[in-house]
Scaffold this motif. Structure first.
Motif, PDB file in Angstrom:
ATOM      1  N   VAL A   1      75.420 -66.839 -31.115  1.00 53.39           N
ATOM      2  CA  VAL A   1      75.267 -66.894 -29.655  1.00 53.39           C
ATOM      3  C   VAL A   1      76.520 -67.490 -29.014  1.00 53.39           C
ATOM      4  O   VAL A   1      77.055 -66.950 -28.030  1.00 53.39           O
ATOM      5  CB  VAL A   1      74.026 -67.720 -29.261  1.00 53.39           C
ATOM      6  CG1 VAL A   1      73.942 -67.879 -27.745  1.00 53.39           C
ATOM      7  CG2 VAL A   1      72.750 -67.071 -29.803  1.00 53.39           C
ATOM      8  N   MET A   2      77.012 -68.580 -29.576  1.00 51.41           N
ATOM      9  CA  MET A   2      78.206 -69.215 -28.997  1.00 51.41           C
ATOM     10  C   MET A   2      79.410 -68.279 -29.073  1.00 51.41           C
ATOM     11  O   MET A   2      80.229 -68.232 -28.147  1.00 51.41           O
ATOM     12  CB  MET A   2      78.521 -70.528 -29.725  1.00 51.41           C
ATOM     13  CG  MET A   2      77.537 -71.644 -29.411  1.00 51.41           C
ATOM     14  SD  MET A   2      78.103 -73.263 -30.011  1.00 51.41           S
ATOM     15  CE  MET A   2      78.047 -73.017 -31.764  1.00 51.41           C
TER      16      MET A   2
ATOM     17  N   GLN B   1      88.346 -71.255 -25.390  1.00 51.46           N
ATOM     18  CA  GLN B   1      87.044 -71.875 -25.117  1.00 51.46           C
ATOM     19  C   GLN B   1      86.572 -72.639 -26.339  1.00 51.46           C
ATOM     20  O   GLN B   1      87.030 -72.399 -27.466  1.00 51.46           O
ATOM     21  CB  GLN B   1      85.992 -70.811 -24.716  1.00 51.46           C
ATOM     22  CG  GLN B   1      86.030 -70.432 -23.232  1.00 51.46           C
ATOM     23  CD  GLN B   1      85.535 -71.564 -22.327  1.00 51.46           C
ATOM     24  OE1 GLN B   1      84.958 -72.550 -22.774  1.00 51.46           O
ATOM     25  NE2 GLN B   1      85.790 -71.426 -21.013  1.00 51.46           N
ATOM     26  N   PHE B   2      85.632 -73.539 -26.079  1.00 55.89           N
ATOM     27  CA  PHE B   2      85.017 -74.327 -27.141  1.00 55.89           C
ATOM     28  C   PHE B   2      83.586 -74.578 -26.728  1.00 55.89           C
ATOM     29  O   PHE B   2      83.297 -74.814 -25.547  1.00 55.89           O
ATOM     30  CB  PHE B   2      85.745 -75.652 -27.335  1.00 55.89           C
ATOM     31  CG  PHE B   2      85.052 -76.595 -28.292  1.00 55.89           C
ATOM     32  CD1 PHE B   2      85.274 -76.496 -29.666  1.00 55.89           C
ATOM     33  CD2 PHE B   2      84.170 -77.569 -27.827  1.00 55.89           C
ATOM     34  CE1 PHE B   2      84.639 -77.363 -30.543  1.00 55.89           C
ATOM     35  CE2 PHE B   2      83.534 -78.429 -28.705  1.00 55.89           C
ATOM     36  CZ  PHE B   2      83.770 -78.321 -30.063  1.00 55.89           C
ATOM     37  N   SER B   3      82.679 -74.534 -27.681  1.00 63.08           N
ATOM     38  CA  SER B   3      81.272 -74.711 -27.393  1.00 63.08           C
ATOM     39  C   SER B   3      80.642 -75.477 -28.546  1.00 63.08           C
ATOM     40  O   SER B   3      81.010 -75.252 -29.704  1.00 63.08           O
ATOM     41  CB  SER B   3      80.646 -73.323 -27.243  1.00 63.08           C
ATOM     42  OG  SER B   3      79.376 -73.405 -26.698  1.00 63.08           O
TER      43      SER B   3
ATOM     44  N   HIS C   1      72.222 -68.761 -36.302  1.00 62.33           N
ATOM     45  CA  HIS C   1      71.846 -68.111 -35.047  1.00 62.33           C
ATOM     46  C   HIS C   1      72.721 -68.607 -33.890  1.00 62.33           C
ATOM     47  O   HIS C   1      73.270 -67.815 -33.109  1.00 62.33           O
ATOM     48  CB  HIS C   1      70.368 -68.406 -34.765  1.00 62.33           C
ATOM     49  CG  HIS C   1      69.942 -68.110 -33.363  1.00 62.33           C
ATOM     50  ND1 HIS C   1      69.583 -66.847 -32.951  1.00 62.33           N
ATOM     51  CD2 HIS C   1      69.841 -68.907 -32.263  1.00 62.33           C
ATOM     52  CE1 HIS C   1      69.269 -66.880 -31.671  1.00 62.33           C
ATOM     53  NE2 HIS C   1      69.419 -68.112 -31.230  1.00 62.33           N
ATOM     54  N   ALA C   2      72.868 -69.927 -33.804  1.00 61.20           N
ATOM     55  CA  ALA C   2      73.582 -70.522 -32.668  1.00 61.20           C
ATOM     56  C   ALA C   2      75.066 -70.151 -32.695  1.00 61.20           C
ATOM     57  O   ALA C   2      75.673 -69.935 -31.637  1.00 61.20           O
ATOM     58  CB  ALA C   2      73.411 -72.039 -32.670  1.00 61.20           C
TER      59      ALA C   2
ATOM     60  N   TRP D   1      83.456 -65.403 -21.953  1.00 58.72           N
ATOM     61  CA  TRP D   1      84.182 -66.262 -21.008  1.00 58.72           C
ATOM     62  C   TRP D   1      85.687 -66.053 -21.100  1.00 58.72           C
ATOM     63  O   TRP D   1      86.371 -65.947 -20.084  1.00 58.72           O
ATOM     64  CB  TRP D   1      83.851 -67.750 -21.256  1.00 58.72           C
ATOM     65  CG  TRP D   1      82.392 -68.069 -21.163  1.00 58.72           C
ATOM     66  CD1 TRP D   1      81.427 -67.350 -20.504  1.00 58.72           C
ATOM     67  CD2 TRP D   1      81.724 -69.173 -21.776  1.00 58.72           C
ATOM     68  NE1 TRP D   1      80.205 -67.948 -20.671  1.00 58.72           N
ATOM     69  CE2 TRP D   1      80.345 -69.075 -21.429  1.00 58.72           C
ATOM     70  CE3 TRP D   1      82.131 -70.260 -22.561  1.00 58.72           C
ATOM     71  CZ2 TRP D   1      79.397 -69.995 -21.858  1.00 58.72           C
ATOM     72  CZ3 TRP D   1      81.189 -71.180 -22.980  1.00 58.72           C
ATOM     73  CH2 TRP D   1      79.843 -71.050 -22.641  1.00 58.72           C
TER      74      TRP D   1
ATOM     75  N   ARG E   1      79.401 -64.983 -29.019  1.00 59.40           N
ATOM     76  CA  ARG E   1      79.285 -63.941 -27.983  1.00 59.40           C
ATOM     77  C   ARG E   1      79.601 -64.507 -26.602  1.00 59.40           C
ATOM     78  O   ARG E   1      80.324 -63.896 -25.811  1.00 59.40           O
ATOM     79  CB  ARG E   1      77.860 -63.364 -27.986  1.00 59.40           C
ATOM     80  CG  ARG E   1      77.515 -62.609 -29.261  1.00 59.40           C
ATOM     81  CD  ARG E   1      76.304 -61.703 -29.047  1.00 59.40           C
ATOM     82  NE  ARG E   1      75.115 -62.390 -28.581  1.00 59.40           N
ATOM     83  CZ  ARG E   1      74.167 -62.877 -29.401  1.00 59.40           C
ATOM     84  NH1 ARG E   1      74.280 -62.739 -30.711  1.00 59.40           N
ATOM     85  NH2 ARG E   1      73.104 -63.472 -28.909  1.00 59.40           N
ATOM     86  N   ARG E   2      79.027 -65.674 -26.308  1.00 58.99           N
ATOM     87  CA  ARG E   2      79.234 -66.233 -24.965  1.00 58.99           C
ATOM     88  C   ARG E   2      80.687 -66.616 -24.725  1.00 58.99           C
ATOM     89  O   ARG E   2      81.259 -66.298 -23.668  1.00 58.99           O
ATOM     90  CB  ARG E   2      78.344 -67.462 -24.777  1.00 58.99           C
ATOM     91  CG  ARG E   2      76.883 -67.084 -24.626  1.00 58.99           C
ATOM     92  CD  ARG E   2      76.058 -68.306 -24.291  1.00 58.99           C
ATOM     93  NE  ARG E   2      74.646 -67.961 -24.242  1.00 58.99           N
ATOM     94  CZ  ARG E   2      73.676 -68.842 -24.140  1.00 58.99           C
ATOM     95  NH1 ARG E   2      73.970 -70.138 -24.074  1.00 58.99           N
ATOM     96  NH2 ARG E   2      72.412 -68.459 -24.084  1.00 58.99           N
TER      97      ARG E   2
END
Lengths: 298, 774
Positions: free
Chosen positions: A272-273, A172-174, A268-269, A280, A275-276
């Motif tokens: 979050v990324m 994954q990549f975010s 912070h981000a 996935w 964890r998400r």
């Protein structure tokens, strides 16, 4: 400004040897912006778009060799099924027009901490093939970046290709941007599962002077998964494991305040990324443990 | 005009598209623009032309000790290097206050101020020579806080007379009134850019009579000419201007940019000189929207009736006045929004600082307070436990109502109706599971959520905007209409100086001429200064005033024709009309073909249109019988999905109800509402020029973001037509209101989704994560 346009790779290497200060240009989506903004005034441009072999890819010994001049559009279309993480990242690069021109080699040569292609390469343990008239060498991608917009190339070297193993597990990549498309990264995160090695790979962008791996997070998660036998019989991950992974990813970063965001927000981000995206890839692995990854729906 | 127009000058537009008033004919320039064949000002070209470049100050505030042009002038290929001592006329210009030097003399007041000019045979040569100009600066501490600039008398005075450009109080009823329910807040707005795509550009050609012909992209030819002639020391008739293709404006082309500079270089060298800004220079080379700091207090009864509004607004005008006086006028007079409030005290300040100059932008001075008063209305609804739309409807201004300046609205003001209509428009489906496509989610293509953390919110915004110039300005436009027979067919030519900046004015002019003259073919003559002034393409005024002027000129041409036919036929002129290229009698039918009535004649009439008189505001109380000639209203409803963990926003739907008086071209009206809403959405969630210590930090479209197609959602648009009896055809200005009410609606929706106070606009992800709950 001189304009050199070799039509063979050999000529390109010769040209670079004779003009070590020449700026290589492929799609021009970074170099031309820098010239337009007067951030750099190259004495000469070395145009690599006349070398057909640079815009091709091949498979050798279980690894993909992606020519430095392969545009993102082709990377997505032709390799998206085997490199899903890199394909998701490539889809976030600029607009369709930019993706038709921009290349992975150019992304590496710019060596921006915000380069969208870098985190997936880190997560997959890719190698950069560089070449000069003196010979060829393969650099692990994390050794390629040496500072903000600086890399390990000698002045006579050119990037010829990226070597990367096709995905053996979910990837994954975010990317955070303050617009929903066509946006430069505020920060990025890539994750890749390597079930055959029982390892997890990571890559962070716009999180430090260079793109980097969150090694402690990789060690922690790989260890947790192996110790609990999860690779063989995957179960939903404990919240505490996911949280700890996110915290370790955030801790790996040393971001700055700049015009695009703040260091606090980036940290912070990233958490979050992390964890998400972990959720996935793990869901995908649990549902398709034998899958070699699949294209994201975007 | 010079004998030979330069290459890539304005081209002829299609004159064969049918459609009169109330229809939606396609734009005559549409196909050219879509095919990339339309010539913009940056495409201008002349043989043997030189390229001009502008040296700009790298400091927000500094004294100039000396300027050495020697090394630059010695550069091969350089034809001229000019400084303030080469300005032939008055080295000062300005739209409202003449305070800005053409080229800095002994002080620079903002980062980007023009200091010297170069003309060379190649743009790169000009740029390199520019870097060889040696300016010795004594750097000074810049003033960057407008509130301090208003009150701190120990600060240096940036201009003679101090740092206050305009201070305007508005008082109505009892300014000290009290109320049972009180809400207050401090709201700030960042600096928005017009972000037009076509950068500043022009070509100046020296003329044999000692004058200059300037081809350029602007919003107001005559205003440019007046200021340019003054600076060049030439009579206005020797400064002739012709409009070239305008790549967007939105207010950013009201102030001078290349006009005097390019003309100076052309007159000095005796050669045509072209100037084109690159994107970075463009950000430094035009004014922006005024940032604002706004203190608000609303008092209401427990039933929700507004008792009073008290507010103090600070507008940062930056280094030069530009439109700051008008921003203060609009910001204060419209500062309570479209509401009926018995007691009002508003104080508006427009200030000089060393920040980038701010001036005109779509929604001028009305955008800023709308963010504050609409946030306050939501806060009030919250405090009262009422529905936010109900509170607004309960207090809505209506026809016959009185503004804070004491003006009675003698035209429709359907504020309550717009609110009621917009809330009844269909809502998007709730998504209980993640949508199939990440592009429908916050973060979009960047793949940040598959549904995690996403919360939906709905918000409303409604606004008031004055249309046309105000406060006593003689606001008018001029049109020349010529009718003749070409190839056996009547052809009307409409000639005005009114700038087509993308809004579709050329289409509306054609429609009016077709309807008024009963002809099919209407040609729009290129805009130039050979015809009288039209005023600026701003204040949502061109369809009103230039539309009125074209109507008046067409009526004059028609009268000539009908008189001829009446004299010939003996019929009463009142029974005659023009239709389908014929003169028709209501009594006896077709009387004559226009081709026969006109023959070889050319019937040409020029007329002006002046709107009703307006009057200045009282300096102490802000009262005025009629400060503004017309008001327009729009209401928006925004539906947003917010990723509450990452602070990313996807506007899911943005709906609008707007009263346009009369939709001259319904499709174009929709286009204006869509475009204005997109610009307002941009201001809500991404558009901000980041200024640090007086310096712009994001002078590029890499970091100054404007919405893409993935950011701008589908819209339901509900247009109503409540004719204004005072305006031509009943029209009401369309362009600005949707820019104003969309922003507070989007911000309100984000507040609804997150529960955060969000007092700064644009809302950034870090605000949503870090901000305090409301």
């Amino acid at each position: 400004m001189d304009f050199l346009r070799p039509t063979s790779w050999r000529d390109a290497l010769e040209a670079k040897a004779h003009h070590p200060d020449a700026t290589p240009i492929a799609g021009g989506t970074d170099v031309m912006v820098e010239i337009n903004f007067d951030h750099r005034r190259p004495t000469s441009l070395l145009d690599l778009t006349g070398i057909d072999e640079l815009a091709s890819w091949s498979e050798h010994g279980g690894k993909l060799r992606i020519g430095a001049g392969l545009p993102y559009t082709r990377l997505i279309d032709e390799l998206g099924d085997r490199l899903p993480g890199l394909a998701i990242a490539a889809r976030t690069v600029g607009s369709p027009q930019i993706r038709n021109r921009g290349t992975l080699g150019g992304n590496l040569a710019s060596a921006s901490p915000a380069g969208d292609g870098h985190p997936p390469l880190l997560a997959s343990g890719a190698e950069v093939e560089v070449e000069s008239v003196r010979g060829t060498r393969l650099l692990p991608v994390e050794e390629f970046f040496t500072g903000v917009k600086r890399h390990a190339l000698a002045s006579d070297e050119l990037i010829s290709a990226v070597h990367i193993a096709p995905a053996t597990g979910a990837q994954q990549f975010s990317k955070i941007g303050t617009r929903n498309a066509m946006v430069i990264a505020v920060c990025t995160f890539a994750i890749a599962l390597h079930p055959e090695r029982q390892r997890v790979g990571t890559g962070l962008g716009s999180a430090a002077p260079t793109p980097l791996r969150a090694i402690e997070a990789e060690e922690f998660l790989s260890g947790e998964l192996a110790d609990s036998g999860q690779w063989d019989s995957p179960r939903p991950l404990d919240d505490s494991v996911v949280r700890q992974f996110g915290d370790l990813v955030a801790r790996a970063a040393s971001p700055i305040d700049d015009v695009r965001s703040t260091a606090d927000y980036r940290t912070h981000a990233l958490g979050v990324m992390a964890r998400r995206t972990l959720g996935w890839v793990w869901d995908e692995y649990r549902n398709h443990p034998s899958s070699t990854g699949r294209p994201e729906c975007a | 005009m010079s004998d030979h127009a330069p290459a890539r000058s304005p081209q002829d537009l299609d004159d064969s598209i049918a459609g009169g008033i109330g229809e939606s004919p396609t734009r005559p320039d549409g196909a050219l623009k879509v095919r990339g064949e339309y010539a913009y000002a940056s495409d201008l070209w002349a043989e043997d032309m030189l390229w001009g470049a502008t040296l700009r100050s790298p400091h927000p505030y500094a004294r100039i000790r000396s300027i050495d042009i020697g090394p630059a002038l010695a550069t091969p290929g350089v034809y001229a290097v000019l400084t303030h001592s080469d300005v032939p006329g008055e080295n000062l210009y300005g739209l409202k206050i003449v305070d800005q030097p053409v080229l800095a003399v002994d002080v620079v007041r903002y980062r980007g101020e023009a200091v010297a000019l170069v003309a060379a045979d190649h743009p790169e040569t000009a740029r390199r020579a520019m870097e060889r100009i040696e300016v010795d600066y004594e750097v000074l501490e810049p003033i960057t806080d407008p509130e301090l600039a208003a009150h701190d008398t120990t600060l240096p005075e940036l201009h003679p007379g101090g740092n206050v450009v305009r201070h305007q109080p508005i008082v109505k009823g009892d300014p000290e009134a009290s109320a049972d329910v009180v809400v207050s807040g401090l709201y700030t707005l960042g600096m928005q850019d017009q972000a037009f795509l076509g950068p500043e550009a022009g070509l100046a050609v020296p003329a044999p009579d000692g004058g200059v012909d300037l081809y350029l992209a602007t919003q107001d030819l005559h205003s440019d000419r007046k200021q340019t002639a003054q600076a060049l020391g030439l009579p206005p008739e020797k400064v002739r201007m012709t409009m070239s293709g305008v790549g967007g404006a939105f207010g950013g082309r009201e102030d001078l940019s290349i006009q005097v500079h390019c003309s100076m270089l052309a007159l000095h060298t005796g050669k045509p000189v072209k100037m084109v800004y690159d994107r970075e220079e463009s950000f430094h080379g035009h004014v922006h929207r005024h940032p604002a700091k706004m203190y608000y207090e609303h008092g209401a009864t427990r039933d929700g009736d507004l008792v009073y509004v008290r507010a103090t607004l600070y507008f940062d005008g930056g280094a030069y006045a530009s439109k700051t006086p008008v921003v203060v006028g609009n910001g204060t007079t419209l500062g309570i929004g479209p509401y009926a409030v018995p007691n009002v005290r508003i104080e508006g300040w427009g200030l000089y600082t060393n920040n980038p100059p701010c001036g005109a932008m779509r929604g001028l001075g009305a955008v800023q307070p709308a963010l504050a008063y609409e946030a306050q209305m939501d806060k009030l609804a919250d405090a009262l436990g009422m529905d936010p739309v109900e509170v607004r409807i309960r207090n809505a201004l209506s026809q016959g109502g009185t503004t804070p300046t004491g003006q009675v609205l003698d035209y429709p003001a359907p504020v309550a109706e717009l609110l009621d209509r917009v809330r009844r428009l269909p809502l998007p489906a709730e998504h209980d599971s993640a949508p199939a496509d990440i592009r429908d989610l916050p973060g979009g293509a960047s793949n940040t959520t598959h549904g995690e953390g996403v919360v939906r919110g709905i918000g409303y915004g409604v606004c008031i905007k004055n249309i046309c110039y105000a406060e006593g300005a003689d606001d008018y436009s001029t049109a020349r209409v010529r009718l003749q027979i070409i190839g056996g067919e009547p052809l009307a030519v409409v000639h005005t100086a009114a700038a087509e900046v993308g809004q579709g004015l050329v289409t509306v002019q054609q429609q009016i001429a077709r309807t008024e003259l009963g002809v099919e073919r209407v040609n729009i003559h290129p805009n130039d200064t050979d015809v009288g002034p039209a005023g600026s393409s701003s204040a949502s005024r061109q369809t009103y005033v230039t539309g009125g002027a074209v109507r008046n000129a067409c009526e004059a041409v028609r009268d000539v024709l009908l008189q001829r036919v009446a004299a010939r036929s003996g019929e009463s002129i009142g029974d005659l009309s023009l239709s389908g290229g014929k003169v028709v009698s209501s009594a006896t039918g077709v009387l004559a073909d226009l081709a026969d009535v006109i023959g070889d004649d050319v019937i040409e009439e020029t007329r002006e249109y002046h709107h009703r008189e307006t009057y200045p505001l009282d300096e102490e109380l802000g009262t005025s019988e009629r400060a503004q000639v017309q008001h327009a209203f729009s209401a928006h409803r925004a539906v947003v999905d917010v990723d509450t963990e990452l602070g990313l926003v996807k506007v899911v739907q943005l709906d609008c109800s707007q009263d346009v008086g009369k939709a001259m071209n319904p499709e174009a009206v929709i286009g204006q509402i869509q475009g204005g809403s997109a610009q307002g959405l941009g201001l809500a969630v991404m558009e901000e020029i980041r200024v640090d210590g007086g310096t712009i930090r994001n002078a590029s479209f890499t970091d100054y973001l404007i919405p893409t197609i993935l950011d701008m959602p589908p819209m339901n648009i509900d247009v109503i037509e409540r004719a204004d009896p005072n305006s031509p055809y009943g029209v009401r200005g369309v362009g600005e209101p949707p820019t104003i009410s969309s922003t507070p609606a989007v911000v309100a929706a984000i507040r609804a989704a997150t529960g955060k106070a969000l007092t700064h606009t644009p809302v950034a992800p870090e605000h949503i994560i870090a901000d305090i709950p409301r």
